[in-house]
Design a protein around this motif. Structure first.
Motif, mmCIF file in Angstrom:
data_model
loop_
_atom_site.group_PDB
_atom_site.id
_atom_site.type_symbol
_atom_site.label_atom_id
_atom_site.label_comp_id
_atom_site.label_asym_id
_atom_site.label_seq_id
_atom_site.Cartn_x
_atom_site.Cartn_y
_atom_site.Cartn_z
ATOM 1 N N GLY A 219 0.847 -1.314 0.015
ATOM 2 C CA GLY A 219 -0.028 -0.048 0.012
ATOM 3 C C GLY A 219 0.792 1.203 0.043
ATOM 4 N N LEU A 220 1.833 1.190 0.654
ATOM 5 C CA LEU A 220 2.806 2.509 0.775
ATOM 6 C C LEU A 220 3.851 2.652 -0.251
ATOM 7 C CD1 LEU A 220 3.557 4.763 2.546
ATOM 8 C CD2 LEU A 220 5.315 3.399 3.848
ATOM 9 N N TRP A 221 4.420 1.396 -0.763
ATOM 10 C CA TRP A 221 5.459 1.476 -1.716
ATOM 11 C C TRP A 221 5.268 0.847 -3.092
ATOM 12 C CZ3 TRP A 221 8.582 4.810 -0.002
ATOM 13 C CH2 TRP A 221 8.950 4.948 1.499
ATOM 14 N N GLY A 222 3.916 0.332 -3.062
ATOM 15 C CA GLY A 222 3.491 -0.286 -4.477
ATOM 16 C C GLY A 222 3.767 0.951 -5.846
ATOM 17 N N ALA A 343 11.017 0.077 7.530
ATOM 18 C CA ALA A 343 12.105 -0.807 7.228
ATOM 19 C C ALA A 343 12.535 -0.763 5.887
ATOM 20 C CB ALA A 343 12.120 -1.919 7.992
ATOM 21 N N ILE A 344 11.556 -0.979 5.040
ATOM 22 C CA ILE A 344 11.670 -1.238 3.682
ATOM 23 C C ILE A 344 11.911 0.259 2.970
ATOM 24 C CG2 ILE A 344 10.438 -1.461 1.482
ATOM 25 C CD1 ILE A 344 8.717 -3.399 2.864
ATOM 26 N N GLY A 345 11.476 1.428 3.680
ATOM 27 C CA GLY A 345 11.894 2.686 3.114
ATOM 28 C C GLY A 345 13.324 2.750 3.478
ATOM 29 N N LEU A 346 13.905 2.363 4.409
ATOM 30 C CA LEU A 346 15.353 2.603 4.874
ATOM 31 C C LEU A 346 16.249 1.935 3.959
ATOM 32 C CD1 LEU A 346 15.556 2.141 8.738
ATOM 33 C CD2 LEU A 346 15.452 4.455 7.410
ATOM 34 N N LEU A 347 15.795 0.747 3.478
ATOM 35 C CA LEU A 347 16.439 -0.190 2.509
ATOM 36 C C LEU A 347 16.305 0.588 1.183
ATOM 37 C CD1 LEU A 347 15.013 -3.637 3.001
ATOM 38 C CD2 LEU A 347 17.576 -2.803 3.719
ATOM 39 N N ILE A 348 15.170 1.153 0.749
ATOM 40 C CA ILE A 348 15.164 2.033 -0.536
ATOM 41 C C ILE A 348 16.152 3.262 -0.656
ATOM 42 C CG2 ILE A 348 13.614 3.509 -1.878
ATOM 43 C CD1 ILE A 348 11.399 1.741 -0.837
ATOM 44 N N GLU A 349 16.403 3.800 0.633
ATOM 45 C CA GLU A 349 17.309 4.787 0.703
ATOM 46 C C GLU A 349 18.676 4.423 0.540
ATOM 47 O OE1 GLU A 349 17.013 8.072 1.322
ATOM 48 O OE2 GLU A 349 14.969 7.919 0.879
ATOM 49 N N ARG A 350 18.849 3.138 1.099
ATOM 50 C CA ARG A 350 20.237 2.517 1.103
ATOM 51 C C ARG A 350 20.565 1.874 -0.477
ATOM 52 N NH1 ARG A 350 24.445 1.153 0.036
ATOM 53 N NH2 ARG A 350 26.131 -0.271 1.498
ATOM 54 N N PHE A 351 19.530 1.661 -0.967
ATOM 55 C CA PHE A 351 20.043 0.697 -2.330
ATOM 56 C C PHE A 351 19.140 1.626 -3.394
ATOM 57 C CE2 PHE A 351 20.387 -2.438 0.858
ATOM 58 C CZ PHE A 351 21.689 -2.995 0.330
ATOM 59 N N GLY A 354 14.219 -0.950 -6.458
ATOM 60 C CA GLY A 354 14.090 -2.285 -6.880
ATOM 61 C C GLY A 354 14.061 -3.347 -5.627
ATOM 62 N N VAL A 355 14.235 -2.781 -4.447
ATOM 63 C CA VAL A 355 14.602 -3.663 -3.259
ATOM 64 C C VAL A 355 13.167 -3.906 -2.668
ATOM 65 C CG1 VAL A 355 14.798 -1.801 -1.492
ATOM 66 C CG2 VAL A 355 15.953 -3.956 -1.452
ATOM 67 N N ILE A 356 12.223 -3.416 -3.347
ATOM 68 C CA ILE A 356 10.785 -3.490 -2.743
ATOM 69 C C ILE A 356 10.357 -4.748 -2.856
ATOM 70 C CG2 ILE A 356 8.369 -2.668 -2.710
ATOM 71 C CD1 ILE A 356 9.476 0.134 -3.510
ATOM 72 N N GLY A 357 10.402 -5.515 -3.915
ATOM 73 C CA GLY A 357 9.748 -6.553 -4.345
ATOM 74 C C GLY A 357 10.696 -7.800 -3.454
ATOM 75 N N PRO A 358 12.039 -7.768 -3.556
ATOM 76 C CA PRO A 358 12.596 -8.874 -2.777
ATOM 77 C C PRO A 358 12.132 -8.803 -1.129
ATOM 78 C CG PRO A 358 14.003 -8.307 -4.518
ATOM 79 C CD PRO A 358 12.784 -7.267 -4.453
#
Length: 388
Positions: A219-222, A343-351, A354-358
């Motif tokens: 819902g947030l990152w789609g 937490a996924i948002g932090l991964l998006i900032e780091r990478f 494309g990291v959202i799906g995995p």
């Protein structure tokens, strides 16, 4: 179970969704009026979620001290007060206070209604109740859009929402005693070892957390995933995200009936497999159609999970602990709906996006593993074949 109480429960969920869905659409106009940056919206979320988590976790204790009808009435009128607070707020601090009060009220209503539904509704009724939240999520933005399009103040939208919730508060007051009169259902107990309440509560709460993490994460990152990782045009991506919520709404209308026909356990097992398959499609390299199909599959598969897990709480922890367990599970779900997408948002900032799906796939696999442990006999079980 009285049909009027089911209708009232559904209306309560529509009412809860209205202020939640109004804020995001109204905030650009609110921020100008309150002389705040648009980014200040991020400050409100922890206050609302914190209030909801606290009151949900305390629902079992509150129900031990007062009747359900009284708790629903008090909480609904607190919600009215909170929405009126939005309408007259002179500053951001007043909005923060209203957000906290709304979270406390909504968490109590949500926890209390789910505790009631877990002992008195069937699979079809409880999924309809949760589907009603989706209906409210559609109506709220529509109200704001009409008000702002007519060049009226955003405050009028909150006045209208407050009026709707006040009507619900009156209905709760008039029906206070009827909630206690409804007799609990007596589900057929599954065969096998007795449940272990401690492990059942821990594993059940874990499944709630991870499932809501997947649902809230999409819902947030789609939208960002489709536009940034797959170059889908913004208008098309917006329609896909809207379709995601629409499919979930329709799934809750239909899959509850299926659970009553074939049993809660098979529907939950199929849902877990569908969520893993859908997030797998999102994570896999390929055309954007694969990611879109995976997202919609997750919506359909997720639709019955939350209400059916609530419905089977008593089977996992025993009837005596069910009310408090529902509150704890609700608190876990509400907290994770912020923490895991964050937490996924932090991964998006780091990478990158494309990291959202995995990331969603990893959460879905962990969820399915936790559910497999939950469904084992004697662990804190979910009925395998009996109709809900």
């Amino acid at each position: 179970m009285s049909a009027s109480l089911l209708v009232l429960s559904c209306l309560a969920y529509v009412s809860m969704a209205l202020p939640d869905s109004v804020l995001g659409v109204a905030w650009p106009a609110m921020s100008v009026s309150l002389d705040q940056p648009v980014g200040a919206l991020g400050l409100l979320l922890p206050f609302g979620v914190g209030g909801a988590v606290l009151s949900s976790a305390l629902t079992g204790r509150l129900l031990g001290r007062m009747a359900l009808g009284r708790l629903l009435s008090i909480s609904t009128w607190l919600s009215v007060l909170a929405v009126v607070g939005y309408a007259v707020a002179p500053s951001l601090w007043a909005v923060l206070l209203a957000t906290t009060l709304l979270g406390l009220a909504s968490g109590a209503i949500d926890g209390a209604l789910n505790a009631y539904a877990a002992s008195r509704f069937g699979a079809r009724q409880i999924t309809w109740m949760h589907a009603s939240y989706g209906l409210g999520s559609v109506l709220g933005p529509a109200v704001v859009t009409v008000v702002i399009s007519a060049e009226l103040s955003w405050r009028l939208a909150y006045v209208l929402v407050a009026g709707a919730q006040a009507a619900l508060g009156c209905a709760f007051l008039l029906n206070t005693r009827r909630w206690a009169a409804a007799k609990p259902r007596v589900p057929e107990r599954p065969q096998g070892p007795a449940p272990r309440p401690g492990r059942g509560l821990v594993l059940g709460s874990t499944v709630f957390m991870l499932q809501m993490g997947v649902e809230g994460g999409i819902g947030l990152w789609g939208y960002l995933y489709l536009t940034s990782a797959h170059d889908l045009p913004a208008d098309v991506a917006g329609l896909v995200v809207s379709g995601y919520w629409a499919v979930m709404f329709l799934g809750r209308l239909g899959l509850g009936q299926l659970a009553e026909q074939v049993g809660v356990g098979p529907v939950l097992a199929a849902s877990m497999a569908g969520i893993v398959a859908g997030t797998g499609a999102m994570a896999a390299p390929g055309p954007v159609a694969l990611a879109v199909g995976g997202m919609l599959l997750v919506a359909l598969a997720s639709a019955p999970v939350f209400p059916l897990l609530i419905l089977t709480t008593s089977d996992r922890v025993g009837p005596a602990r069910a009310d408090r367990a529902v509150g704890v599970q609700m608190a876990a779900a509400q907290g994770s709906n912020v923490l895991l997408p964050g937490a996924i948002g932090l991964l998006i900032e780091r990478f990158d996006a494309g990291v959202i799906g995995p990331s969603l796939l990893a959460v879905a696999v962990a969820m399915a593993a936790a559910y497999a442990l939950l469904a084992r006999p004697g662990t804190g079980r979910v009925p395998a074949g009996e109709p809900g």
